[in-house]
Design a protein around this motif. Structure first.
Motif, PDB file in Angstrom:
ATOM      1  N   SER A 246     -18.630   1.365 -23.985  1.00  0.00           N
ATOM      2  CA  SER A 246     -18.499   0.957 -22.663  1.00  0.00           C
ATOM      3  C   SER A 246     -16.477   0.655 -22.331  1.00  0.00           C
ATOM      4  CB  SER A 246     -18.821  -0.995 -22.407  1.00  0.00           C
ATOM      5  OG  SER A 246     -18.236  -1.316 -23.381  1.00  0.00           O
ATOM      6  N   ALA A 247     -16.062   0.784 -22.148  1.00  0.00           N
ATOM      7  CA  ALA A 247     -14.961   1.378 -21.524  1.00  0.00           C
ATOM      8  C   ALA A 247     -14.168   0.081 -20.926  1.00  0.00           C
ATOM      9  CB  ALA A 247     -14.190   2.774 -21.288  1.00  0.00           C
ATOM     10  N   ILE A 248     -12.366  -0.193 -21.509  1.00  0.00           N
ATOM     11  CA  ILE A 248     -11.960  -0.679 -20.777  1.00  0.00           C
ATOM     12  C   ILE A 248     -11.377   0.446 -19.458  1.00  0.00           C
ATOM     13  CG2 ILE A 248      -9.700  -2.492 -19.992  1.00  0.00           C
ATOM     14  CD1 ILE A 248     -10.874  -3.233 -23.229  1.00  0.00           C
ATOM     15  N   GLU A 249     -11.214   0.195 -18.186  1.00  0.00           N
ATOM     16  CA  GLU A 249     -10.484   0.225 -16.804  1.00  0.00           C
ATOM     17  C   GLU A 249      -9.729   0.074 -16.743  1.00  0.00           C
ATOM     18  OE1 GLU A 249     -11.269   2.890 -13.124  1.00  0.00           O
ATOM     19  OE2 GLU A 249     -12.911   1.948 -14.045  1.00  0.00           O
ATOM     20  N   PRO A 250      -7.907   1.005 -16.783  1.00  0.00           N
ATOM     21  CA  PRO A 250      -6.927  -0.077 -16.011  1.00  0.00           C
ATOM     22  C   PRO A 250      -6.633  -0.326 -14.840  1.00  0.00           C
ATOM     23  CG  PRO A 250      -6.365   2.275 -17.676  1.00  0.00           C
ATOM     24  CD  PRO A 250      -7.719   2.238 -17.502  1.00  0.00           C
ATOM     25  N   THR A 251      -6.656  -0.732 -14.387  1.00  0.00           N
ATOM     26  CA  THR A 251      -6.348  -1.416 -13.088  1.00  0.00           C
ATOM     27  C   THR A 251      -5.201  -0.741 -12.566  1.00  0.00           C
ATOM     28  OG1 THR A 251      -6.783  -3.780 -13.516  1.00  0.00           O
ATOM     29  CG2 THR A 251      -5.771  -2.794 -11.390  1.00  0.00           C
ATOM     30  N   LEU A 252      -5.463  -0.189 -11.204  1.00  0.00           N
ATOM     31  CA  LEU A 252      -4.542   0.518 -10.565  1.00  0.00           C
ATOM     32  C   LEU A 252      -3.343   0.443  -9.422  1.00  0.00           C
ATOM     33  CD1 LEU A 252      -3.568   3.531  -9.726  1.00  0.00           C
ATOM     34  CD2 LEU A 252      -5.241   4.160  -8.207  1.00  0.00           C
ATOM     35  N   ILE A 253      -2.498  -0.153 -10.098  1.00  0.00           N
ATOM     36  CA  ILE A 253      -1.424  -0.704  -8.914  1.00  0.00           C
ATOM     37  C   ILE A 253      -0.359   1.019  -7.768  1.00  0.00           C
ATOM     38  CG2 ILE A 253       0.307  -2.365  -8.260  1.00  0.00           C
ATOM     39  CD1 ILE A 253      -0.203  -2.756 -11.407  1.00  0.00           C
ATOM     40  N   SER A 254      -0.873   0.955  -6.780  1.00  0.00           N
ATOM     41  CA  SER A 254      -0.775   1.415  -6.000  1.00  0.00           C
ATOM     42  C   SER A 254       0.313   0.767  -4.493  1.00  0.00           C
ATOM     43  CB  SER A 254      -2.125   2.315  -5.395  1.00  0.00           C
ATOM     44  OG  SER A 254      -1.477   3.171  -5.145  1.00  0.00           O
ATOM     45  N   TYR A 255       0.607   2.033  -4.345  1.00  0.00           N
ATOM     46  CA  TYR A 255       1.943   1.653  -3.285  1.00  0.00           C
ATOM     47  C   TYR A 255       0.754   1.718  -1.730  1.00  0.00           C
ATOM     48  CZ  TYR A 255       1.857   6.808  -1.957  1.00  0.00           C
ATOM     49  OH  TYR A 255       1.660   8.187  -2.060  1.00  0.00           O
ATOM     50  N   ARG A 256      -0.275   2.250  -2.207  1.00  0.00           N
ATOM     51  CA  ARG A 256      -1.476   3.347  -1.066  1.00  0.00           C
ATOM     52  C   ARG A 256      -2.380   1.727  -1.163  1.00  0.00           C
ATOM     53  NH1 ARG A 256      -3.891   8.645  -2.741  1.00  0.00           N
ATOM     54  NH2 ARG A 256      -3.749   7.933  -4.805  1.00  0.00           N
ATOM     55  N   ASN A 257      -2.355   0.730  -1.296  1.00  0.00           N
ATOM     56  CA  ASN A 257      -2.890  -0.114  -1.611  1.00  0.00           C
ATOM     57  C   ASN A 257      -2.909  -1.108  -0.135  1.00  0.00           C
ATOM     58  OD1 ASN A 257      -3.113  -0.840  -5.084  1.00  0.00           O
ATOM     59  ND2 ASN A 257      -4.787   0.306  -3.852  1.00  0.00           N
ATOM     60  N   TYR A 258      -2.148  -0.231   0.630  1.00  0.00           N
ATOM     61  CA  TYR A 258      -0.994  -1.737   1.289  1.00  0.00           C
ATOM     62  C   TYR A 258      -0.513  -1.010   2.444  1.00  0.00           C
ATOM     63  CZ  TYR A 258      -0.178  -4.638  -2.588  1.00  0.00           C
ATOM     64  OH  TYR A 258       0.082  -5.549  -3.429  1.00  0.00           O
ATOM     65  N   PRO A 259      -0.315  -1.542   4.091  1.00  0.00           N
ATOM     66  CA  PRO A 259      -0.371  -0.452   5.219  1.00  0.00           C
ATOM     67  C   PRO A 259       0.701  -0.125   4.952  1.00  0.00           C
ATOM     68  CG  PRO A 259      -1.284  -2.870   5.573  1.00  0.00           C
ATOM     69  CD  PRO A 259      -0.603  -3.047   4.487  1.00  0.00           C
ATOM     70  N   PRO A 260       0.872   1.341   5.964  1.00  0.00           N
ATOM     71  CA  PRO A 260       2.391   2.375   5.651  1.00  0.00           C
ATOM     72  C   PRO A 260       3.661   1.524   6.545  1.00  0.00           C
ATOM     73  CG  PRO A 260       0.701   2.975   7.597  1.00  0.00           C
ATOM     74  CD  PRO A 260       0.208   1.840   6.114  1.00  0.00           C
ATOM     75  N   ASN A 261       3.173  -0.252   7.531  1.00  0.00           N
ATOM     76  CA  ASN A 261       4.431  -0.570   8.409  1.00  0.00           C
ATOM     77  C   ASN A 261       4.734  -1.313   7.615  1.00  0.00           C
ATOM     78  OD1 ASN A 261       2.302  -1.792   8.556  1.00  0.00           O
ATOM     79  ND2 ASN A 261       2.366  -2.524  10.775  1.00  0.00           N
ATOM     80  N   ILE A 262       4.427  -1.894   6.116  1.00  0.00           N
ATOM     81  CA  ILE A 262       5.236  -2.388   5.429  1.00  0.00           C
ATOM     82  C   ILE A 262       6.992  -1.911   5.020  1.00  0.00           C
ATOM     83  CG2 ILE A 262       5.709  -4.168   3.422  1.00  0.00           C
ATOM     84  CD1 ILE A 262       2.802  -4.136   3.594  1.00  0.00           C
ATOM     85  N   PRO A 263       7.881  -3.176   5.313  1.00  0.00           N
ATOM     86  CA  PRO A 263       9.003  -2.204   5.011  1.00  0.00           C
ATOM     87  C   PRO A 263       9.281  -1.732   2.957  1.00  0.00           C
ATOM     88  CG  PRO A 263       9.159  -4.050   5.597  1.00  0.00           C
ATOM     89  CD  PRO A 263       8.177  -4.402   5.992  1.00  0.00           C
ATOM     90  N   LYS A 264       9.841  -1.539   2.737  1.00  0.00           N
ATOM     91  CA  LYS A 264       9.772  -1.210   2.015  1.00  0.00           C
ATOM     92  C   LYS A 264      10.900  -2.370   0.533  1.00  0.00           C
ATOM     93  CE  LYS A 264      11.987   2.730  -1.249  1.00  0.00           C
ATOM     94  NZ  LYS A 264      12.864   3.728  -1.278  1.00  0.00           N
ATOM     95  N   GLU A 265      11.280  -2.663   1.104  1.00  0.00           N
ATOM     96  CA  GLU A 265      12.242  -3.931   0.686  1.00  0.00           C
ATOM     97  C   GLU A 265      10.921  -4.795  -0.554  1.00  0.00           C
ATOM     98  OE1 GLU A 265      14.659  -3.966  -1.380  1.00  0.00           O
ATOM     99  OE2 GLU A 265      15.500  -2.026  -0.924  1.00  0.00           O
ATOM    100  N   LYS A 266      10.063  -4.462   0.827  1.00  0.00           N
ATOM    101  CA  LYS A 266       9.090  -5.793   0.677  1.00  0.00           C
ATOM    102  C   LYS A 266       7.958  -5.757  -0.546  1.00  0.00           C
ATOM    103  CE  LYS A 266       5.746  -8.444   2.934  1.00  0.00           C
ATOM    104  NZ  LYS A 266       5.613  -9.581   4.533  1.00  0.00           N
ATOM    105  N   LEU A 267       7.837  -3.598  -0.093  1.00  0.00           N
ATOM    106  CA  LEU A 267       6.708  -3.327  -0.848  1.00  0.00           C
ATOM    107  C   LEU A 267       6.917  -3.368  -2.586  1.00  0.00           C
ATOM    108  CD1 LEU A 267       4.241  -1.663  -1.078  1.00  0.00           C
ATOM    109  CD2 LEU A 267       5.510   0.292  -0.520  1.00  0.00           C
ATOM    110  N   ALA A 268       8.037  -3.150  -2.392  1.00  0.00           N
ATOM    111  CA  ALA A 268       8.689  -3.506  -4.610  1.00  0.00           C
ATOM    112  C   ALA A 268       8.822  -4.620  -4.445  1.00  0.00           C
ATOM    113  CB  ALA A 268      10.701  -2.719  -3.899  1.00  0.00           C
ATOM    114  N   SER A 269       8.610  -5.200  -3.831  1.00  0.00           N
ATOM    115  CA  SER A 269       8.461  -7.103  -4.116  1.00  0.00           C
ATOM    116  C   SER A 269       7.382  -7.401  -4.317  1.00  0.00           C
ATOM    117  CB  SER A 269       9.001  -7.383  -3.356  1.00  0.00           C
ATOM    118  OG  SER A 269      10.624  -7.891  -3.387  1.00  0.00           O
TER     119      SER A 269
END
Length: 311
Positions: A246-269
């Motif tokens: 068994s292995a531990i798989e890292p969680t992927l934190i991606s900008y692609r998980n969010y809708p493309p119309n979210i403002p950049k500042e909010k997405l960074a937060s």
């Protein structure tokens, strides 16, 4: 125009550059001008009426004026300043800088600092800093800044000590790069919309072949510490091993998980919040930004926050 009518260019706050006479502007205060005019009038009276006491009084007042000017110039000349920033700064929070006097501080100095960054200055913008051998630090509090690089800072200082006869002024500038990280934005975690199953990035905690070196945890046995790496770099890291089970798989934190119309500042937060949450929970994660990908590594938190700050 008087030779010292304009402030000289500011000098760097780097802990090494000394404030010299050519870096300051000095001028008489109202009290200084009053004393100088009094000396002139007494001198005219002494010459016209041949009053010896008036001569003595003139030379006595001139001596006070001269000594006050020298003492006033010594308030700033020879001063060396440095700024010690904190480890992390986030948007929407005050930026606290520690201003430190780096000279020997053998004599007491009274320095007024203009701590505001606004163009419209008022008396409230000035704060008194009494520099002694026991008090060499000054807490410079800046208002919340936007995400990204902190702008270059100009610090104005002035002193009228010890007698208030001379106004001595100088300017410093601080150009070192300080990055303001996004303000973490609490939100519901999105459903992963990208496939991040990758055999090459899986990590397990046992086996024989070392695959990763990660920050040391107090609960890790001593036999799993990478002593060779510690001897070379001085960083205390733990060894993790590959295993066919068994292995531990890292969680992927991606900008692609969010809708493309979210403002950049909010997405960074939002991404910043998820990074901090993963760090607080001790989870392994990968941060994905456009054209950037931050795998599991040592000091990953720092690299990810810097990337979000300048993204």
């Amino acid at each position: 125009m008087w030779p010292w009518s304009e402030l000289p260019p500011p000098i760097n706050i780097d802990g090494h550059q000394t404030l010299r006479l050519r870096d300051i502007r000095f001028s008489l205060t109202r009290l200084g001008w009053g004393l100088l005019i009094a000396c002139l009038l007494l001198w005219i009276m002494a010459v016209n009426y041949q009053i010896n006491v008036a001569y003595a009084l003139v030379f006595w007042l001139i001596g006070i004026l001269f000594f006050g000017a020298i003492a006033g110039l010594r308030q700033l000349t020879g001063l060396v300043l440095d700024i010690i920033p904190e480890a992390e700064y986030f948007a929407q929070k005050d930026v606290i800088l520690t201003l430190r006097a780096c000279d020997d501080c053998k004599r007491r100095r009274w320095l007024w600092l203009r701590t505001s960054l606004e163009d419209n200055h008022s008396a409230k913008d000035w704060q008194l800093w009494t520099i002694t051998a026991e008090s060499r630090d000054f807490r410079w509090q800046l208002p919340p800044q936007n995400r990204g690089y902190l702008p270059s800072l100009i610090l104005a200082g002035a002193s009228m000590a010890p007698f208030g006869l001379l106004m001595v002024e100088a300017q410093w500038k601080y150009t070192n790069k300080i990055i303001i990280f996004p303000a973490p934005l609490l939100h519901d975690l999105p459903i992963a919309s990208v496939d991040h199953h990758d055999e090459s990035i899986q990590i397990s905690l046992s086996g024989e072949n070392p695959a990763y070196l990660l920050p040391h945890q107090n609960t890790t046995p001593l036999k799993y510490i990478a002593w060779k790496h510690y001897a070379k770099s001085g960083n205390l890291l733990d060894k993790y091993f590959e295993q066919s089970g068994s292995a531990i798989e890292p969680t992927l934190i991606s900008y692609r998980n969010y809708p493309p119309n979210i403002p950049k500042e909010k997405l960074a937060s939002m991404l910043c919040y998820r990074v901090l949450s993963a760090e607080a929970g001790g989870k392994k994660y990968i941060l994905e930004l456009p054209h950037q990908r931050f795998e599991v590594r040592t000091a990953q938190r720092t690299y990810c926050l810097i990337a979000l700050g300048i993204w």
